[in-house]
Design an enzyme around this catalytic site. Structure first.
Site, short mmCIF file in Angstrom:
data_model
loop_
_atom_site.label_atom_id
_atom_site.label_comp_id
_atom_site.label_asym_id
_atom_site.label_seq_id
_atom_site.Cartn_x
_atom_site.Cartn_y
_atom_site.Cartn_z
N LYS A 96 -6.92 -3.86 32.64
CA LYS A 96 -7.85 -3.30 31.65
C LYS A 96 -8.77 -2.29 32.32
O LYS A 96 -9.61 -2.64 33.15
CB LYS A 96 -8.70 -4.39 30.99
CG LYS A 96 -9.38 -3.80 29.73
CD LYS A 96 -10.51 -4.63 29.21
CE LYS A 96 -11.83 -4.31 29.80
NZ LYS A 96 -12.28 -2.91 29.62
N GLU B 175 -14.93 -8.96 42.93
CA GLU B 175 -15.57 -7.89 43.72
C GLU B 175 -16.77 -7.44 42.90
O GLU B 175 -16.61 -6.72 41.92
CB GLU B 175 -14.61 -6.71 43.91
CG GLU B 175 -13.48 -6.96 44.88
CD GLU B 175 -13.92 -6.88 46.34
OE1 GLU B 175 -15.05 -6.40 46.61
OE2 GLU B 175 -13.15 -7.30 47.19
N CYS C 214 -20.72 0.56 44.53
CA CYS C 214 -21.14 -0.81 44.85
C CYS C 214 -21.65 -0.93 46.28
O CYS C 214 -22.50 -1.74 46.59
CB CYS C 214 -19.99 -1.77 44.62
SG CYS C 214 -18.54 -1.36 45.62
N GLU D 269 -29.72 -5.04 41.37
CA GLU D 269 -28.87 -3.87 41.54
C GLU D 269 -29.15 -2.89 40.40
O GLU D 269 -29.20 -3.28 39.24
CB GLU D 269 -27.39 -4.28 41.49
CG GLU D 269 -26.47 -3.09 41.73
CD GLU D 269 -24.99 -3.41 41.51
OE1 GLU D 269 -24.66 -4.11 40.54
OE2 GLU D 269 -24.17 -2.94 42.31
P1 NAD Z 1 -19.16 -4.57 34.06
O1 NAD Z 1 -19.20 -5.90 34.68
O2 NAD Z 1 -20.08 -4.28 32.93
O3 NAD Z 1 -17.69 -4.23 33.51
C1 NAD Z 1 -16.57 -4.20 34.35
C2 NAD Z 1 -15.31 -4.43 33.52
O4 NAD Z 1 -15.36 -5.73 32.95
C3 NAD Z 1 -15.13 -3.46 32.35
O5 NAD Z 1 -13.76 -3.10 32.27
C4 NAD Z 1 -15.54 -4.30 31.15
O6 NAD Z 1 -14.94 -3.89 29.94
C5 NAD Z 1 -15.04 -5.68 31.56
N1 NAD Z 1 -15.71 -6.80 30.88
C6 NAD Z 1 -16.98 -6.85 30.40
N2 NAD Z 1 -17.23 -8.08 29.87
C7 NAD Z 1 -16.10 -8.81 30.02
C8 NAD Z 1 -15.74 -10.15 29.69
N3 NAD Z 1 -16.59 -10.99 29.12
N4 NAD Z 1 -14.48 -10.57 30.00
C9 NAD Z 1 -13.61 -9.76 30.63
N5 NAD Z 1 -13.89 -8.47 30.96
C10 NAD Z 1 -15.13 -8.01 30.67
O7 NAD Z 1 -19.39 -3.52 35.25
P2 NAD Z 1 -19.58 -1.95 35.16
O8 NAD Z 1 -20.92 -1.63 34.62
O9 NAD Z 1 -18.37 -1.34 34.54
O10 NAD Z 1 -19.52 -1.58 36.72
C11 NAD Z 1 -20.61 -1.64 37.56
C12 NAD Z 1 -20.60 -2.90 38.41
O11 NAD Z 1 -19.39 -3.00 39.15
C13 NAD Z 1 -21.71 -2.88 39.45
O12 NAD Z 1 -22.29 -4.15 39.51
C14 NAD Z 1 -20.97 -2.55 40.74
O13 NAD Z 1 -21.63 -2.95 41.91
C15 NAD Z 1 -19.69 -3.28 40.52
N6 NAD Z 1 -18.63 -2.78 41.41
C16 NAD Z 1 -18.20 -3.58 42.44
C17 NAD Z 1 -17.22 -3.10 43.33
C18 NAD Z 1 -16.73 -3.93 44.49
O14 NAD Z 1 -15.70 -3.59 45.05
N7 NAD Z 1 -17.42 -4.98 44.90
C19 NAD Z 1 -16.68 -1.84 43.13
C20 NAD Z 1 -17.15 -1.06 42.08
C21 NAD Z 1 -18.12 -1.54 41.21
#
Ligand code: NAD
Length: 500
Positions: free
Chosen positions: A190, A265, A300, A401
């Protein structure tokens, strides 16, 4: 690879090819959602509509998982070398369309073209990297007794579910399919709802190159699409990249729906610790670079907490403020731009609310905090690079964050204070340590609770080295052999007694 975008081309700037309308990949076909519902993707630079993608329902997820289940036995049977060859072909096809992907990605994310160009190359490189590891799916022979033969086999889970965030859509989508496929699984991915357009292009390539059902790409929101993937009874292995709250929600949903292996992650609030033996000019430079203003701070691994020893604090701050004022905010397709808009309205408003909290709680705003002046920034999610000093441990700026272009600067006196500050958040993703003394560096490496540490460096990722977080920043490690093996289950076999 060196993708180019012709900025002089009026068609590019006029966006005559937009808005686009895309489909998602299920069972080797590009299809609409069974409900006909769509999501709109918005251009973060001016808030115009960039395109529409299908909003996958639970029924779409069921169809995708059924297709992945049908495809999986044959995909596992062909063996690792053949699977690697498929992935290499996919990587080559992606490189051929790099310019096209790049334009979509730059428009859809708001990330600058100079930065994003590397992402498209890395998307293909990741496929090649895991293809190269294909024959490392080894088990062990274990001398557990002298009479029998004891060994382990690595077997794929079956269908793997992967969910990725908005900051690197094509790179993360390519990464998401690579290790699970090489390990013999089929995959349901997704992409992020805020920047979903490049997923269709990847879908087209997968349709043309891979056997039907091996990769299924479902666009949609977290609810219901992501949730339906997590809860599907045939998906036992889930890997998620995103925020801590969503990671926790996924753990709960996974536990409610079965016994599942979930790796996470998640976010970071990463420290850069500068010791007093460092040159303040160097720390000002790396403090800026580690913060990733060039990704609008939407990375991140950004070192968003700059922990400066009191002896160098004032000079570093002065130099850093001079440098931050020179960052050129501009249209993401302009190669001269060093910072673009934030990704979405919701995210933009959240970052603004964190800046407001910083001001309310007594941190000192030293630069930015506003929409940049100028007509071209009146619409869109534009924000100046922002720097706060005099940040203290209890403040929101110190704990949460932001994932935006907001750097928080702290002053410390003793090493103990520096380590306490470094470890004072729930996160433990990356850390950057700057000193000319190896003993100091070793003490810091041991004391700082982060999963990925740079000494006299920041930001870089290196294939083959495990990336991931401690504490609330995650579970599991990616980007190395361990990630590939994490998409297999171990079967232990004891050959006992004689064959008749
Ligand atoms: P998010 O958690 O809002 O969303 C990430 C994904 O999860 C999206 O595709 C979203 O549609 C999906 N999602 C949301 N709710 C869900 C649920 N209940 N069930 C299943 N899927 C669901 O994150 P974001 O705002 O898109 O991204 C930013 C975050 O990602 C920051 O916290 C950043 O640090 C983190 N990040 C971590 C890494 C890493 O490698 N550790 C890399 C990049 C980003």
């Amino acid at each position: 690879m060196n993708p180019t975008i012709d900025l002089e081309s009026p068609s590019m700037l006029k966006k005559q090819n937009y808005p686009v309308s895309t489909k998602m990949l299920i069972d080797g076909e590009l299809v609409a959602s069974e409900s006909g519902a769509e999501l709109v993707s918005t251009d973060p630079a001016d808030e115009s509509e960039l395109g529409r993608v299908p909003a996958a329902t639970a029924a779409d997820v069921n169809r995708a998982v059924a297709a992945a289940e049908r495809a999986q036995p044959e995909w596992a049977r062909i063996g690792p070398v053949a699977r690697g060859a498929y992935l290499r072909k996919l990587a080559a096809a992606l490189r051929e369309r790099a310019d096209e992907v790049l334009e979509l990605e730059v428009r859809d994310t708001g990330n600058t073209i100079t930065k994003m160009a590397a992402d498209v190359g890395q998307a293909a490189d990741t496929m090649d990297y895991f293809a190269g590891l294909a024959t490392e799916l080894k088990g062990e022979t274990i001398p557990a007794s002298s009479e029998h033969l004891h060994l382990t086999l690595r077997e794929p889970y079956g269908v793997v579910g992967r969910i990725v965030p908005f900051n690197h859509p094509i790179k993360f989508a390519a990464h998401a399919i690579s290790a699970p496929l090489i390990a013999g699984n089929t995959v349901v991915v997704k992409p992020p709802e805020q920047s979903p357009l490049s997923a269709a292009l990847l879908g087209e390539l997968c349709r043309d190159i891979l056997p039907a059902g091996c990769v299924n790409i479902l666009t949609g929101n977290g609810m219901p699409t992501g949730d339906a993937i997590v809860r599907h009874p045939s998906i036992k292995r889930i890997a998620f990249t995103g925020s801590v709250p969503t990671g926790r929600a996924i753990q709960m949903a996974a536990a409610e729906s079965g016994v599942k292996n979930v790796t996470l992650e998640l976010g970071g609030k990463n420290p850069l610790i500068a010791f007093p033996d460092m040159d303040p000019a160097k720390i000002a430079e790396v403090g800026l670079a580690g913060m990733n203003f060039s990704w609008q701070g939407q990375s991140c691994g950004s070192t968003s907490r700059l922990l400066l020893h009191e002896d160098i604090h004032d000079e570093v701050v002065e130099r850093l403020l001079e440098a931050v004022a020179r960052i050129r905010v501009g249209h993401p397709l302009d190669p001269a731009s060093q910072m673009g808009p934030l990704n979405s309205r919701r995210h933009y408003e959240r970052v603004q609310s964190m800046i407001a909290k910083g001001n309310e709680e007594g941190a000192r705003l030293r630069f930015g905090g506003q929409r940049p002046p100028g007509k071209e920034f009146e619409r869109g999610y534009w924000l100046q690079p922002t720097v706060f000093s005099d940040v203290e441990a209890g403040m929101t700026l110190a704990r949460e964050e932001i994932f935006g272009p907001v750097l928080s600067i702290f002053k410390w006196r003793t090493e103990e204070e520096a380590f306490d500050l470094a470890n004072s958040t729930e996160y433990g993703l990356t850390a950057s340590i700057w000193t000319n003394d190896i003993k100091t560096a070793m003490r810091a490496v041991r004391r700082v609770k982060s999963g990925y540490i740079w000494v006299n460096g920041a930001s870089g990722h290196f294939y083959g080295t495990p990336f991931g977080g401690m504490k609330s920043s995650g579970i599991g490690r990616e980007e190395g052999l361990g990630e590939l093996l994490s998409y297999t289950e171990t079967k232990t076999v004891h050959f006992m007694g004689a064959f008749a």
